[in-house]
Motif scaffolding. Structure first.
Motif, PDB file in Angstrom:
ATOM      1  N   GLY A 285       8.090  -6.379 -21.602  1.00 24.92           N
ATOM      2  CA  GLY A 285       7.653  -7.384 -20.648  1.00 24.92           C
ATOM      3  C   GLY A 285       8.353  -8.718 -20.797  1.00 24.92           C
TER       4      GLY A 285
ATOM      5  N   ILE B  81      10.633 -15.663 -22.705  1.00 23.01           N
ATOM      6  CA  ILE B  81      10.510 -14.645 -21.670  1.00 23.01           C
ATOM      7  C   ILE B  81      11.784 -14.681 -20.834  1.00 23.01           C
ATOM      8  CG2 ILE B  81       9.212 -13.838 -19.660  1.00 23.01           C
ATOM      9  CD1 ILE B  81       6.782 -15.316 -20.742  1.00 23.01           C
TER      10      ILE B  81
ATOM     11  N   THR C 259      13.500 -14.105 -17.449  1.00 19.38           N
ATOM     12  CA  THR C 259      12.961 -14.118 -16.089  1.00 19.38           C
ATOM     13  C   THR C 259      14.060 -13.813 -15.075  1.00 19.38           C
ATOM     14  OG1 THR C 259      13.413 -16.475 -15.675  1.00 19.38           O
ATOM     15  CG2 THR C 259      11.360 -15.925 -16.829  1.00 19.38           C
TER      16      THR C 259
ATOM     17  N   ILE D 152       1.807 -11.188 -17.670  1.00 25.85           N
ATOM     18  CA  ILE D 152       2.948 -10.354 -17.283  1.00 25.85           C
ATOM     19  C   ILE D 152       2.536  -8.887 -17.191  1.00 25.85           C
ATOM     20  CG2 ILE D 152       5.164  -9.463 -18.121  1.00 25.85           C
ATOM     21  CD1 ILE D 152       5.862 -12.252 -19.012  1.00 25.85           C
TER      22      ILE D 152
ATOM     23  N   PRO E 143       6.968  -7.607 -14.992  1.00 27.85           N
ATOM     24  CA  PRO E 143       8.206  -8.394 -15.089  1.00 27.85           C
ATOM     25  C   PRO E 143       9.111  -8.119 -13.902  1.00 27.85           C
ATOM     26  CG  PRO E 143       8.339  -6.477 -16.514  1.00 27.85           C
ATOM     27  CD  PRO E 143       6.968  -6.450 -15.908  1.00 27.85           C
TER      28      PRO E 143
END
Length: 489
Positions: A164, A192, A194, A352, A357
């Motif tokens: 994720g 994270i 993205t 998430i 994602p």
């Protein structure tokens, strides 16, 4: 060691810290301690250089770095003065190593020559679209070699194991990058991957805000952000931007979030002052609000060191950091990243898991390898040099041929400049006429979010320069000059 009576500090020529950085540190310290009062005039560069026994260029470099960071102000003919800095805890200001040489010690290699790019889809499009990188400069061959190597040695890495939060290898590479370039200390667990900055922002809103909450936005600011916020059922709270950056929220109810561009305000340019940054951090701590720092093009600074990120000042306590590879590397990969304070990691993981994602897995491992091998930094150094030349050319032409219509403030950063109009012409009308000539220019007034008396002063043109060669910029300026002449008549 040479000591100057003016500041009372010594230059240590045997130290590993460059002399201009020692000067910067000494002035920051005296500003924070109150030894120098706001408005104090610094010694002329030649005088100060003589006192210290260094070159004048060393003093100029130090002064300009402090101007970029918001400690000093400069006006032609009046020298450099100390800004009103307030109480800035210098222990909170992160150290940034020399990004110009990123990877030099562990990633040896010569800078590649320009790879011949495929035919650009920009062919025939005239300037001045803001924020557009020149994809003709993309290192296509080097990137293809990296992808091919991954396909041969570890093909499953391009499809599996991202999870994720994204590829662990890329998240580690991002941590190394922001530590060097932005003064942010983070672990891969806080990162994270993205699908760009907008995806990062949406992730933040899902995790931190509820329908009806207010979100503070800069005014003028990135206009699509307003539409995005309202579409999520949130209420914008607009923050006026002054010489020190966005002004703190002042309403009876504190916004849940504040979305800021402190290192290079969009669209005006310029950096938020150190004092204002600390005021926002204190505000967020006292109100239990969160700051989302959109650091959309901070790698493109053309003088001195990059300005430390607000998240570095804050040690990721109340600040979330958004970065993107779209402007500095490729707008086709659609990859960015979000760096979280540690207490938020579990909350964002749950969010998430609920929403899923969006970042593509395929380019993540190649991008990690591209960064770690040093190819990414070689490309970044190359485009920074080319963009700096294009920026210098554009500013020179505007000063030389367009002074009757307005002026530019050179913030020595970013991918576009604002040409502030001083004539009777209106920016919206100019942009409409310019579009008929094939030019892509945005009106500064179009970024104003709330119609107030102070907003009337925002009359200007946003001119991007990175995506265009000098001959293309020159052609565009010729057409713009014709538009201005016709409207003036």
């Amino acid at each position: 060691m040479k000591q100057t009576p003016w500041l009372g500090f010594s230059i240590d020529r045997d130290a590993s810290t460059p002399v201009f950085e020692q000067i910067c540190a000494a002035i920051r310290l005296r500003a924070a301690s109150g030894d120098m009062a706001p408005g104090s005039k610094l010694p002329p560069t030649r005088v100060f250089a003589t006192e210290l026994g260094v070159s004048r260029s060393t003093i100029v470099t130090a002064y300009e770095q402090l101007v970029a960071e918001g400690y000093l102000s400069s006006q032609q003919g009046s020298g450099y003065r100390l800004c009103a800095s307030g109480e800035v805890e210098l222990t909170q200001v992160p150290a940034i190593t020399a990004p110009q040489n990123s990877g030099a010690s562990k990633r040896r290699g010569h800078e590649p020559s320009a790879a011949s790019a495929p035919a650009s889809d920009m062919a025939g499009v005239l300037p001045f679209r803001a924020g557009s990188p020149d994809m003709r400069l993309f290192p296509y061959r080097q990137w293809a070699k990296t992808v091919a190597r991954i396909c041969r040695s570890d093909p499953q890495a391009m499809f599996l194991g991202s999870g994720g939060f994204g590829s662990l290898a890329l998240r580690q590479s991002i941590c190394d990058h922001v530590a060097e370039w932005r003064g942010i200390s983070a672990s891969p667990e806080q990162v994270i991957v993205t699908a760009g900055a907008t995806d990062a922002l949406e992730i933040c809103l899902h995790a931190l805000a509820q329908s009806g909450d207010s979100v503070a936005l800069e005014d003028p600011g990135y206009r699509p952000l307003q539409y995005f916020i309202t579409s999520q059922g949130l209420t914008p709270d607009y923050l006026h931007v002054d010489d020190n950056g966005a002004v703190l929220p002042s309403g009876p109810v504190a916004p849940r979030l504040a979305i800021l561009t402190p290192s290079h305000q969009f669209p005006l340019g310029g950096a938020m002052s150190p004092a204002r940054r600390m005021e926002f951090i204190r505000w967020a701590t006292e109100t239990q609000a969160w700051i989302i720092e959109d650091d959309y093009d901070s790698e493109f600074r053309y003088a001195g060191r990059p300005i430390p990120a607000m998240a570095g000042f804050d040690h990721l306590h109340r600040t979330l950091y958004i970065g993107s590879f779209s402007k500095i590397f490729s707008n086709a990969l659609r990859l960015g990243y979000l760096i979280l304070p540690k207490p938020l990691v579990a909350r964002f993981a749950n969010s998430i898991e609920r929403f899923g994602p969006r970042a593509s897995s395929m380019p993540q491992q190649p991008l990690a390898d591209f960064i770690d091998s040093g190819e990414f930094y070689r490309h970044l150094r190359r485009v920074r040099r080319i963009y700096a030349e294009r920026r210098r050319f554009l500013l020179h032409q505007l000063t030389q041929d367009f002074s009757a219509y307005g002026y530019c403030v050179d913030h020595q950063a970013g991918m576009q400049v604002v040409f502030h109009l001083t004539c009777a012409l209106q920016d919206q009308e100019i942009c409409t006429q310019a579009a008929e000539q094939g030019l892509s220019i945005e009106a500064l007034s179009g970024f104003v979010q709330t119609p107030t008396p102070s907003a009337c002063g925002y009359n200007g043109l946003l001119l991007g320069f990175c995506g265009y060669r000098e001959e293309e910029l020159k052609q565009g300026l010729g057409l713009l000059q014709q538009v201005l002449q016709q409207l003036s008549r």
